[in-house]
Design a protein around this motif. Structure first.
Motif, PDB file in Angstrom:
ATOM      1  N   LYS A 132     -11.445  16.701  55.449  1.00 34.82           N
ATOM      2  CA  LYS A 132     -11.011  17.097  57.019  1.00 34.82           C
ATOM      3  C   LYS A 132     -11.260  15.747  57.770  1.00 34.82           C
ATOM      4  N   ASP A 140     -17.886  21.927  62.371  1.00 34.79           N
ATOM      5  CA  ASP A 140     -16.708  22.771  62.240  1.00 34.79           C
ATOM      6  C   ASP A 140     -17.121  24.064  61.685  1.00 34.79           C
ATOM      7  N   PRO A 141     -17.322  24.888  62.580  1.00 37.02           N
ATOM      8  CA  PRO A 141     -17.748  26.530  62.044  1.00 37.02           C
ATOM      9  C   PRO A 141     -16.913  26.929  61.388  1.00 37.02           C
ATOM     10  N   GLU A 142     -15.456  26.763  61.226  1.00 32.68           N
ATOM     11  CA  GLU A 142     -14.645  27.384  60.289  1.00 32.68           C
ATOM     12  C   GLU A 142     -14.990  26.804  58.797  1.00 32.68           C
ATOM     13  N   GLY A 143     -15.146  25.532  58.900  1.00 35.53           N
ATOM     14  CA  GLY A 143     -15.636  24.884  57.502  1.00 35.53           C
ATOM     15  C   GLY A 143     -16.872  25.267  57.090  1.00 35.53           C
ATOM     16  N   PHE A 145     -18.156  28.113  57.565  1.00 34.85           N
ATOM     17  CA  PHE A 145     -17.960  29.670  56.686  1.00 34.85           C
ATOM     18  C   PHE A 145     -17.439  29.433  55.529  1.00 34.85           C
ATOM     19  N   ARG A 146     -16.471  28.732  55.170  1.00 34.47           N
ATOM     20  CA  ARG A 146     -15.795  28.485  53.938  1.00 34.47           C
ATOM     21  C   ARG A 146     -16.780  28.088  52.947  1.00 34.47           C
ATOM     22  N   ARG A 149     -19.551  30.566  52.273  1.00 33.48           N
ATOM     23  CA  ARG A 149     -18.719  31.933  51.501  1.00 33.48           C
ATOM     24  C   ARG A 149     -18.478  31.386  50.237  1.00 33.48           C
ATOM     25  N   GLU A 171     -22.230  28.461  67.285  1.00 35.26           N
ATOM     26  CA  GLU A 171     -21.204  28.784  66.565  1.00 35.26           C
ATOM     27  C   GLU A 171     -21.030  28.770  65.044  1.00 35.26           C
ATOM     28  N   ALA A 175     -21.515  31.467  62.010  1.00 35.42           N
ATOM     29  CA  ALA A 175     -20.657  31.231  60.981  1.00 35.42           C
ATOM     30  C   ALA A 175     -21.442  31.327  59.603  1.00 35.42           C
ATOM     31  N   GLU A 178     -22.738  34.892  59.102  1.00 32.83           N
ATOM     32  CA  GLU A 178     -21.707  35.803  58.708  1.00 32.83           C
ATOM     33  C   GLU A 178     -21.214  35.572  57.072  1.00 32.83           C
ATOM     34  N   ALA A 179     -21.235  34.401  56.720  1.00 31.84           N
ATOM     35  CA  ALA A 179     -20.678  33.944  55.307  1.00 31.84           C
ATOM     36  C   ALA A 179     -21.554  34.266  54.337  1.00 31.84           C
TER      37      ALA A 179
END
Length: 283
Positions: A132, A140-143, A145-146, A149, A171, A175, A178-179
């Protein structure tokens, strides 16, 4: 004795954990100290060995310590074959702190540690994700999460995500929860530097501040996150006494880590536990 504590499926004999990077791999503390704590969190582990940063690596500040170790470690193979058997023989649950420059690094470490008898993982996301463009996972919350997960598909037991205290902390924490993270460690050191006045240049430029100076900041983070997430929070930041630990526990932490205090007094973990026993009886 201080009561045992449950962090999801992980049960600890007491809530005191030794923080990553502050007790080496057991060489620096007497066995009687190591065997009495709730859990041992290892130095950060990477797939390949790392030599770390050149000295100076430590610099004292008022009420704190700035370190720039550079994540020195012997790498996965040496750790698994030579170091881990000795740590497991000490008795307390062993939690391995892992880090990497890509999601795949984390996954490979988790897979390699799956059959070793450790109690869990602590996932250090305060490191750059090279895919990235060098952005830290912790920003990076999306990162995150991935990453989390993906870890749940290769690691089915306890693991905690160690948060950075800067960036979009809430955030990132949400994340991670949730993951599938089982717990959150709040938090890593704060970015800091010290200056060499004789040269007029930074002494430690890319360092991390720990110790009593950061406790009020991290205490606030624990308080706020405990009202946002349902998974357990492990507090880490400036705990020098049982009173400090009780403050964290009173605002929502389920367990706590002792780090810089060990560098000042190797007996600190045992003293804190003894003081905590007395304090809890008096409440």
């Amino acid at each position: 004795m201080t009561n045992s504590v449950e962090l999801g499926e992980l049960k600890l004999p007491n809530p005191l954990m030794l923080a990553s990077g502050t007790w080496g791999f057991g060489e620096t503390l007497p066995r009687k100290i190591l065997s009495s704590v709730g859990a041992l969190v290892t130095k950060g582990l990477s797939l390949e060995p790392r030599t770390g940063n050149p000295p100076p690596r430590l610099s004292e500040t008022p009420c704190g310590l700035v370190n720039s170790i550079g994540l020195e470690n012997p790498g996965f193979e040496v750790f698994r074959n030579r170091i881990l058997p000795r740590l497991l023989a000490l008795g307390p649950p062993v939690i391995v702190n892992i880090f990497g420059e890509s999601e795949d690094d984390f996954f490979r470490l988790a897979e390699g540690l799956a059959e070793t008898g450790i109690a869990g993982l602590e996932v250090n996301i305060s490191c750059p994700n090279v895919k990235k463009g060098g952005i830290a996972f912790a920003r990076d919350p999306e990162g995150v999460f991935r990453l989390v997960r993906g870890l749940t598909s290769v690691w089915e037991r306890f693991f905690s995500v160690k948060l950075s205290p800067v960036g979009p902390v809430e955030e990132v924490a949400l994340a991670a929860e949730e993951a599938g993270a089982r717990a959150l460690t709040c938090a890593n050191t704060y970015p800091a530097m010290t200056v060499d006045l004789s040269r007029g240049t930074p002494r430690l430029h890319l360092g991390g501040l720990s110790g009593p100076a950061i406790k009020p900041l991290t205490l606030r983070l624990v308080y706020e996150l405990s009202r946002k997430v349902k998974i357990p929070i492990i507090a880490s930041g400036g705990i020098m006494s049982a009173r400090d630990a009780l403050e964290y526990l009173s605002v929502g932490a389920r367990a706590f880590q002792v780090g810089t205090a060990i560098l000042i007094d190797p007996e600190a973990p045992r003293n804190i536990l003894s003081e905590l026993d007395v304090a809890l009886k008096d409440r």
